[in-house]
Structures are given as structure tokens and as C-alpha cells.
Design a protein around this motif. Structure first.
Motif, PDB file in Angstrom:
ATOM      1  N   GLU A 142      35.445  35.213  50.318  1.00 48.78           N
ATOM      2  CA  GLU A 142      36.537  34.269  50.057  1.00 48.78           C
ATOM      3  C   GLU A 142      37.709  34.934  49.353  1.00 48.78           C
ATOM      4  OE1 GLU A 142      34.125  30.013  49.674  1.00 48.78           O
ATOM      5  OE2 GLU A 142      34.839  31.020  47.869  1.00 48.78           O
ATOM      6  N   THR A 143      37.417  35.855  48.436  1.00 48.93           N
ATOM      7  CA  THR A 143      38.490  36.514  47.689  1.00 48.93           C
ATOM      8  C   THR A 143      39.320  37.415  48.594  1.00 48.93           C
ATOM      9  OG1 THR A 143      37.228  36.381  45.625  1.00 48.93           O
ATOM     10  CG2 THR A 143      39.001  38.010  45.719  1.00 48.93           C
ATOM     11  N   ILE A 144      38.670  38.131  49.508  1.00 45.66           N
ATOM     12  CA  ILE A 144      39.413  38.969  50.451  1.00 45.66           C
ATOM     13  C   ILE A 144      40.282  38.098  51.357  1.00 45.66           C
ATOM     14  CG2 ILE A 144      39.183  40.523  52.437  1.00 45.66           C
ATOM     15  CD1 ILE A 144      36.706  41.707  51.051  1.00 45.66           C
ATOM     16  N   THR A 145      39.725  36.981  51.798  1.00 48.05           N
ATOM     17  CA  THR A 145      40.496  36.054  52.633  1.00 48.05           C
ATOM     18  C   THR A 145      41.704  35.524  51.876  1.00 48.05           C
ATOM     19  OG1 THR A 145      38.496  35.389  53.836  1.00 48.05           O
ATOM     20  CG2 THR A 145      40.388  33.901  53.951  1.00 48.05           C
ATOM     21  N   PHE A 146      41.496  35.159  50.604  1.00 49.99           N
ATOM     22  CA  PHE A 146      42.604  34.692  49.766  1.00 49.99           C
ATOM     23  C   PHE A 146      43.682  35.758  49.623  1.00 49.99           C
ATOM     24  CE2 PHE A 146      43.860  35.699  45.352  1.00 49.99           C
ATOM     25  CZ  PHE A 146      44.956  34.854  45.251  1.00 49.99           C
ATOM     26  N   LEU A 147      43.292  36.984  49.321  1.00 50.26           N
ATOM     27  CA  LEU A 147      44.263  38.062  49.129  1.00 50.26           C
ATOM     28  C   LEU A 147      45.077  38.294  50.393  1.00 50.26           C
ATOM     29  CD1 LEU A 147      42.037  40.553  47.104  1.00 50.26           C
ATOM     30  CD2 LEU A 147      44.080  39.402  46.253  1.00 50.26           C
ATOM     31  N   ASP A 148      44.418  38.287  51.542  1.00 51.14           N
ATOM     32  CA  ASP A 148      45.127  38.502  52.802  1.00 51.14           C
ATOM     33  C   ASP A 148      46.091  37.359  53.102  1.00 51.14           C
ATOM     34  OD1 ASP A 148      43.952  40.907  53.324  1.00 51.14           O
ATOM     35  OD2 ASP A 148      42.441  40.128  54.697  1.00 51.14           O
ATOM     36  N   ARG A 149      45.688  36.161  52.762  1.00 50.56           N
ATOM     37  CA  ARG A 149      46.495  34.990  53.093  1.00 50.56           C
ATOM     38  C   ARG A 149      47.678  34.798  52.152  1.00 50.56           C
ATOM     39  NH1 ARG A 149      42.728  31.523  52.452  1.00 50.56           N
ATOM     40  NH2 ARG A 149      43.326  30.966  50.326  1.00 50.56           N
ATOM     41  N   GLU A 150      47.486  35.072  50.854  1.00 51.17           N
ATOM     42  CA  GLU A 150      48.481  34.669  49.867  1.00 51.17           C
ATOM     43  C   GLU A 150      49.148  35.817  49.104  1.00 51.17           C
ATOM     44  OE1 GLU A 150      47.461  31.302  47.427  1.00 51.17           O
ATOM     45  OE2 GLU A 150      45.924  30.658  48.842  1.00 51.17           O
ATOM     46  N   MET A 151      48.580  37.023  49.142  1.00 52.22           N
ATOM     47  CA  MET A 151      49.145  38.099  48.326  1.00 52.22           C
ATOM     48  C   MET A 151      49.518  39.345  49.123  1.00 52.22           C
ATOM     49  SD  MET A 151      47.114  37.820  44.679  1.00 52.22           S
ATOM     50  CE  MET A 151      48.428  38.668  43.800  1.00 52.22           C
ATOM     51  N   LYS A 152      49.313  39.314  50.427  1.00 50.41           N
ATOM     52  CA  LYS A 152      49.623  40.490  51.237  1.00 50.41           C
ATOM     53  C   LYS A 152      51.047  40.416  51.763  1.00 50.41           C
ATOM     54  CE  LYS A 152      47.813  43.334  55.014  1.00 50.41           C
ATOM     55  NZ  LYS A 152      46.760  43.457  56.053  1.00 50.41           N
ATOM     56  N   SER A 153      51.788  41.497  51.603  1.00 50.41           N
ATOM     57  CA  SER A 153      53.156  41.542  52.110  1.00 50.41           C
ATOM     58  C   SER A 153      53.132  41.828  53.611  1.00 50.41           C
ATOM     59  CB  SER A 153      53.953  42.641  51.401  1.00 50.41           C
ATOM     60  OG  SER A 153      53.594  43.915  51.922  1.00 50.41           O
ATOM     61  N   PRO A 154      54.157  41.435  54.340  1.00 45.09           N
ATOM     62  CA  PRO A 154      54.217  41.748  55.776  1.00 45.09           C
ATOM     63  C   PRO A 154      54.152  43.247  56.052  1.00 45.09           C
ATOM     64  CG  PRO A 154      55.871  40.108  55.201  1.00 45.09           C
ATOM     65  CD  PRO A 154      55.301  40.615  53.905  1.00 45.09           C
ATOM     66  N   GLU A 155      54.588  44.060  55.062  1.00 40.05           N
ATOM     67  CA  GLU A 155      54.590  45.512  55.245  1.00 40.05           C
ATOM     68  C   GLU A 155      53.209  46.130  55.062  1.00 40.05           C
ATOM     69  OE1 GLU A 155      58.378  47.465  53.582  1.00 40.05           O
ATOM     70  OE2 GLU A 155      58.082  45.678  52.350  1.00 40.05           O
ATOM     71  N   GLY A 156      52.309  45.420  54.357  1.00 37.86           N
ATOM     72  CA  GLY A 156      50.951  45.937  54.228  1.00 37.86           C
ATOM     73  C   GLY A 156      50.429  46.095  52.819  1.00 37.86           C
TER      74      GLY A 156
ATOM     75  N   TYR B  89      50.028  44.787  48.694  1.00 41.96           N
ATOM     76  CA  TYR B  89      49.671  43.493  48.106  1.00 41.96           C
ATOM     77  C   TYR B  89      50.500  43.230  46.854  1.00 41.96           C
ATOM     78  CZ  TYR B  89      45.755  43.136  51.347  1.00 41.96           C
ATOM     79  OH  TYR B  89      44.993  43.028  52.491  1.00 41.96           O
ATOM     80  N   TYR B  90      50.955  41.981  46.729  1.00 44.66           N
ATOM     81  CA  TYR B  90      51.838  41.580  45.642  1.00 44.66           C
ATOM     82  C   TYR B  90      51.118  41.600  44.293  1.00 44.66           C
ATOM     83  CZ  TYR B  90      54.778  39.805  49.474  1.00 44.66           C
ATOM     84  OH  TYR B  90      55.540  39.680  50.602  1.00 44.66           O
ATOM     85  N   ALA B  91      51.912  41.598  43.240  1.00 42.32           N
ATOM     86  CA  ALA B  91      51.382  41.757  41.888  1.00 42.32           C
ATOM     87  C   ALA B  91      50.690  40.505  41.357  1.00 42.32           C
ATOM     88  CB  ALA B  91      52.504  42.165  40.934  1.00 42.32           C
ATOM     89  N   ALA B  92      51.301  39.326  41.546  1.00 44.76           N
ATOM     90  CA  ALA B  92      50.780  38.140  40.860  1.00 44.76           C
ATOM     91  C   ALA B  92      51.292  36.859  41.498  1.00 44.76           C
ATOM     92  CB  ALA B  92      51.182  38.171  39.385  1.00 44.76           C
TER      93      ALA B  92
END
Length: 697
Positions: A322-336, A338-341
Motif C-alpha cells: 500500500e505504501t509503494i502504491t501511495f508513493l507512486d500515486r501521490e508523491m512521484k513526479s512526472p519526471e521520475g 519523488y517529492y519531499a512532503a
């Protein structure tokens, strides 16, 4: 003299506040300052204050010297709630701004872009007040030496502080200078570390003493340390998990399992969408501070993947997924990257995006509500505030299924239906803002988390994600042979810190261990060469945090906390490379760094857990496992699926000159070599045989 100045410095009592949100900007603005040219979301939040803010730079300090003005340094970050409040109440006020502009050079700092500046002045604040927090507001002489420090201020408090300190500097400059010199000296002393080349102090007894002293602070019922607020501190639990096995300490093992279980069941984990919040505001992990940080989630991926190997808890496996899914959905930039917060606040209220009233739940769930309310404990005694509930679990799935006559698959079907209905409602709400900086060191921790998840579960997509992040960082974080600390299009950030080199080299070594790809080993070796050249500090035997001498003191970070210290990771990298390359100079350097930390390790394990992990590798048997042959990848995966602390696992599917592989490649099969200190058992062909050799080495 000191008392008279302290009477001014301590005139206000300030409370430690942790942090969370920013504010959207209107399109038409009466004021615009130099921060409009920055890319940091936090700095941009202040770009339309009437204060003449500048970003931190040598030019700003030179201006202060030229004009003989005091410097006001205000440090925060975009998801800091009280930073946002002070910006609205105080820095947006024209009268306050007039006072600031006339008497000070005003500098705004994003602590996530300039952790070195934050560290120096947070140290000053702790010296002056005994505690710290954000917003961090310090007033310094033109040379950068602090004479005042505080956190959140009301408009009235801040105006009085500005007037008092300005008057002090104008009327008694010699006293201000004397006091500032004293504070600067104390900051320098804190960063002094005595080197120690006596590796004889590294013993199992030191380790045992360290953990036994720590145990009195443990909450054995709810996990974590005792207290009304609880931080997860993954590096601590990671160490204790290894220690519990190697030292055969069942109390430590049970404590880690309890802590991980209570966190996973609690409100500090987003039970609907996955991902962990910042920390718990209560002792039972039920009500979080709602911001979500990349570095927490990255390290908790590693912890729960590792924990699954030990405890085989389906809950832990689900947390990782679930955490990986969350990170990909909400914190990953289009460039690849991952955002800070993600901020805690939305529409000016903490947690508003995440919490539920009973009526909202009933409306969304309909006939499913009674079963849902039992599962998540929706009853008056669990109301947080304003009739809102933070979702936390009351039962484990097997217990709940049995109690309600459900099969596991039936319960899973209910859970999916609940999530679908509630997320549909939640996704219509105003979302918290995202700090879209991509921080190199934090993304490196995510690489580790994804590789650890791959190693535990064999899910190839996790490894592919880790490699994607690595190549993004290599492309966007590397300028020539040096790293930057954070990436964002248009950013002026052009320097990296020790943690960027240490963490990314560590992630590269982990990728090498799981993929056998030489590029990762070579990249780690190159980063370590640059880091050792750039940050070496002969006086302490450690490495400085930054490479230049722009600040009033050098910084040598050694304490582990929400992030492991960059020096402990440097030492671990040296130890691993020493074993891979048969490089005694590297392993000795790691052990000498560790030896210097023994006095604090013994007395304060909570703040030096990564060093204790290194101590484990030094005082208990450390294995080198080399898998060589055409089928190395398969056997390598089998070894990584096992829980093997104190073990370096590497492989090669081709002939290699590396010491662990040299003259071991054969066409007739794939073999596992189990070694200790370069002494190896006879090669074996299966994971089971290799593990048996480890037991009887």
C-alpha cells in the motif's frame, strides 16, 4: 554582562511547535520581494510579504557587513504549520515589515534546501533556550554569529524582540559582539569530536550495555519510547531487529514486533490510501501529525520488508504494498523522482483532508457502516476533535474474521469496498499542498526501501522502480562529478551535502547487491572517492556536512534520528566496500570512526542506532556470501529472501577480477561461497546448504 543580555534574550518564552502547511497565493499582490525568483515552495510562500526577504547567499551577508546591519535569519519549510501562521500574522504585517526592513537584512531559508544553515542556527537556539523548533528565527551580527534565537512569535512578541535587539546592537555593540563570540564558540565546541584509533573498545559488552540502558525507556505495551508523542525512528527498530537475533534477546524482538504492529494498526498510518504520517501526537499511535514525509515512508518500506522476513505477518506485507502504491500515486513526479512532503493542513485545518465524522461515514458506506465501525472502532470514546475520527484499526484481520464469521477473502472484499467508497468521497476534498522539491538523499533512501521490498517479496516491479529512481538521480542530481542536494526545474541549488553522497552511495551498493550490475558498484566507489576528498575532516576523523567554510562553524553530524547520520552511513559504506574490495584501509577507517562514537553509544542508544548497527557488524560474525555462475541471479534472490543480518551478499554471472569472485566462475554450475574475513567454506549449490554453513562456521 551575560545576565543583562540574557534578560533581553529570554524575555519571551517560546514553545516548541512541529510543523505543517503553506498557503496559496493570490494573483495580484501589493508587494513582491526577491524570493519570487526561487523555486522552493516555502520561499515562494513569502515572496509577496512586505518584508524585503532575500534567499541565503554570501551576497546577502556581504550586504549586511557593508551596511553594518544585523541579519535576521528565518528558517522553516513548506509543510510547517506554525511557519505558515507566523507568515500570515507577522511577516505579512506592514508595520512589522517596516521595522525589519529598516534595521535588518532579512533572509528566508528553506531548511530542506539548506539543512546546513538550519543545523547551525538550530544548535544556537538550543544553546540559548534549551529546546528548538520551527519556525526558527535567529538574529545575528553581520558576520553571521547569533545573538538571539526563538521559534514562533506573535506579532507583538516579534516587534518587541526586534526593537530590543536592534537597540542593544546600536547602544552596546561591544556587548553584542562579546556575547555572539561566546555563542559561536559553543557551537564550534559541539561539533568537536575526538578521534580514536583504538578499535579494541569495540566489544559485545558495549553493545549490550547500550541496549540495556535503553530498555528502561521502552513502552512494552504500545511500542516506541515512553511519552505523550511518539516518533517511529525506523533506524532504531532496524538495529534492534538485527540485535535481537544476533544477541538472542527475545525482549528486544518482542518490543520491535509490538512497535511495528501498533504503528501499522494505528492512525499514524493512512488506513485508506496507504503511507505513514509524520508522528503520533499520543502514546497509542492513534492521532498523527498529518504531514507525510518521503524519508519516513522510504525507511519504513525497508523496515516492514525486513520485518516480514522475521515475523511473516501478512499485515506487514500489505503495508509495504500500500505504501509503494501511495508513493507512486501521490508523491512521484512526472519526471521520475519523488517529492519531499505532503502538508498536514488543507483549508487552514490540520488533518481536514483525512478525518471523518460519523455522519460522513454512514452516508458514504450505507449498509456497510456497522461492520466498518466495528473494524475501525467508530464510537464516541474514540472521537478526536470536532466530532472527527482518525481511522485506526481495532482488530487484526484473522481475529476480526473469526469474530464475525467471515473468511479472509470475504473480509478483504469488504475492505476494498470501504476504501473505494471512502476514497471517492475523500478525493473530492481540497487536497493538502505538496512540496515538490526532489531531495537527492531522501530519494536514495527510497531506493533502499524499494530494493528491500524486492528482496523480501520477489516483486520485480519494486526493483524496476528502484532502478528508475537511481537513473533519475544520476541524470538530474549529478553535475559533473558533484551532487546537488535537491532538484527542481529552474532551481539555483548547486551544491550537495555529505548526506547526498553517503546515502546515494549506500543505495548504489544495495542495488549492486541485488542486481549484480557493475555500474552500481562503480558509481558507489566514485561517489565515495569524491565524498572522502570533499568532506574529510582530519581533526575529528569524521566527515564534515558541507564542503565550504561559508558558515560560522564546521558541521560534523554524527547523531542518528529520523534520518541516519551521514557519518554513520559513510562508515557503513566504507565497511561494505572494504569487504567487497578486500580493502583493509577502508574497514579500518570505518572501525576508527565507530570507536570514536563508543562513549555516546553506551549512554544514548536511542540517538546512535545506526552506529550500533555498525557495531553489530564489528563484534558479531560478519559473513561475505559470493554467488558465482550462470544461475547466480536466481540463487541471489533466494538468499535475499532470507533474514540474514550481518551479511554481505554479492553475485556475478560472469568471470570477474573482484576478490570475492576471482577464479571462482565455472561453466559447470553456479556456486555459493560462504566467507568470513576472507576465509571461505567449500562452495555449495543451494541456499539451504549455504545457510547451514553459516550456522556452523
Amino acid at each position: 554582562m551575560r545576565l543583562s543580555i540574557n534578560s533581553i534574550l529570554l524575555a519571551m518564552a517560546f514553545i516548541f511547535f512541529s510543523c505543517s502547511n503553506g498557503k496559496s497565493q493570490a494573483e495580484n499582490h501589493k508587494y513582491t520581494n526577491e524570493l519570487i525568483n526561487e523555486t522552493s515552495p516555502y520561499l515562494l510562500q513569502h515572496a509577496h510579504n512586505p518584508v524585503n526577504w532575500k534567499a541565503w547567499s554570501p551576497a546577502a551577508l556581504e550586504q549586511a557587513k557593508k551596511e553594518n546591519k544585523l541579519v535576521l535569519v528565518s528558517v522553516g519549510y513548506s509543510s510547517c504549520h506554525w511557519c505558515h501562521v507566523m507568515e500570515e500574522e507577522t511577516f505579512a504585517d506592514e508595520e512589522v515589515a517596516k521595522l525589519m526592513n529598516e534595521n535588518f537584512i532579512n533572509i528566508k531559508v528553506d531548511r530542506e534546501e539548506r539543512p546546513d544553515v538550519d543545523h547551525i542556527y538550530m544548535t544556537a537556539l538550543q544553546l540559548l533556550k534549551g529546546n528548538g523548533g520551527w519556525p526558527l528565527n535567529v538574529i545575528t551580527l553581520p558576520n553571521g554569529k547569533p545573538i538571539y534565537g526563538g521559534t514562533y512569535h506573535t506579532k507583538e512578541q516579534w516587534s518587541k524582540v526586534l526593537a530590543d535587539i536592534s537597540a542593544l546592537y546600536k547602544e552596546k555593540p561591544e556587548k553584542a559582539n562579546e556575547y555572539a563570540d561566546m555563542v559561536a564558540k559553543e557551537i564550534q565546541n559541539i561539533n568537536l569530536i575526538s578521534p580514536n584509533s583504538d578499535v579494541g573498545v569495540l566489544t559485545q559488552e558495549v553493545l549490550k550495555t547500550s541496549v540495556e540502558k535503553w530498555k528502561s525507556e521502552w513502552d512494552l505495551k504500545w511500542g516506541g519510547n515512553k511519552g505523550v508523542q511518539k516518533f517511529m525512528i525506523p533506524v532504531n527498530l532496524d538495529f534492534l531487529l538485527d540485535y535481537s537475533l544476533l544477541a538472542k534477546d527475545t525482549e528486544s524482538r518482542d518490543y520491535v514486533e509490538t512497535t511495528m504492529d501498533k504503528i501499522a494498526m494505528g492512525g499514524v498510518y493512512d488506513q485508506l490510501a496507504g503511507g505513514f504520517y509524520r508522528y503520533s501526537t499520543d502514546s497509542k499511535w492513534k492521532v498523527p501529525h498529518f504531514e507525510k514525509m518521503l524519508y519516513d515512508n522510504a525507511q519504513l518500506l525497508s523496515l516492514y520488508s525486513k520485518g516480514y522476513k522475521v515475523f511473516k505477518a501478512p499485515l506487514f506485507k500489505n503495508i509495504v504494498k500500500e505504501t509503494i502504491t501511495f508513493l507512486d500515486r501521490e508523491m512521484k513526479s512526472p519526471e521520475g523522482g519523488y517529492y519531499a512532503a505532503i502538508d498536514a493542513d488543507s483549508e487552514g485545518e490540520e488533518g481536514k483532508f483525512y478525518v471523518w465524522t460519523e455522519q460522513e461515514l454512514k452516508s458514504a458506506l450505507g449498509a456497510e457502516f456497522p461492520l466498518f465501525s466495528e473494524y475501525f472502532g467508530i464510537k464516541p470514546s474514540n472521537i478526536w476533535e470536532k466530532d472527527n475520527y482518525v481511522l485506526s484499526r481495532t482488530f487484526h484481520d484473522d481475529e476480526f474474521s473469526q469474530k464475525n464469521g467471515l473468511s479472509q477473502s470475504e473480509l478483504e472484499q469488504h475492505r476494498e469496498e470501504w476504501k473505494e467508497k471512502l476514497l471517492k468521497v475523500r478525493n473530492k476534498r481540497v487536497r493538502p499542498q505538496i512540496d515538490d522539491k526532489i531531495i537527492i538523499s531522501w530519494n536514495a533512501l527510497l531506493i533502499n526501501g524499494l530494493v528491500d521490498a524486492y528482496n523480501a517479496f520477489g516483486e520485480v516491479s519494486y526493483l524496476e522502480k528502484a532502478e528508475e529512481v537511481f537513473h533519475f538521480l544520476k541524470k538530474n542530481g549529478l553535475k559533473g562529478d558533484h551532487l546537488v542536494h535537491s532538484y527542481k526545474k529552474g532551481s539555483k541549488i548547486d551544491q550537495g551535502f555529505l548526506e547526498d553522497y553517503a546515502f546515494l552511495a549506500n543505495a548504489s551498493l544495495k542495488l549492486y547487491s541485488s542486481t549484480m550490475a557493475d555500474e552500481y558498484l562503480e558509481f558507489a566507489q566514485k561517489l565515495m572517492e569524491v565524498a572522502q576528498d570533499k568532506f574529510n575532516d582530519e581533526h575529528s576523523g569524521m566527515f564534515t556536512y558541507n564542503a565550504d567554510e561559508e558558515l560560522i562553524s564546521k558541521i560534523v553530524m554524527t547523531d542518528d534520528g529520523v534520518l541516519p547520520s551521514p557519518n554513520s552511513i559513510m562508515a557503513e559504506n566504507l565497511l561494505l566496500l572494504g569487504h567487497i574490495e578486500y580493502n583493509k584501509e577502508a574497514t579500518n577507517k570505518a572501525k576508527e570512526m565507530l570507536s570514536a562514537m563508543v562513549p555516546v553509544i553506551e549512554t544514548n542508544a536511542y540517538n546512535y542506532a545506526k552506529w550500533n548497527s555498525l557495531l553489530l557488524k564489528s563484534v558479531y560474525p560478519f559473513f561475505e556470501i559470493a554467488v558465482v555462475g550462470d544461475n547466480a541471479n536466481s540463487l541471489l534472490g533466494g538468499l535475499h529472501r532470507e533474514y540474514l543480518p550481518n551479511t554481505l551478499i554479492v553475485g556475478s554471472a560472469k568471470d570477474s577480477e573482484l576478490p570475492l569472485f576471482k577464479e571462482r566462475y565455472a561453466d559447470d554450475g553456479t556456486y555459493i561461497y560462504v566467507c568470513q574475513d576472507h576465509t571461505c567454506k567449500l562452495p555449495v549449490a543451494t541456499v539451504e546448504e549455504a545457510m547451514e554453513q553459516m550456522k556452523n562456521f
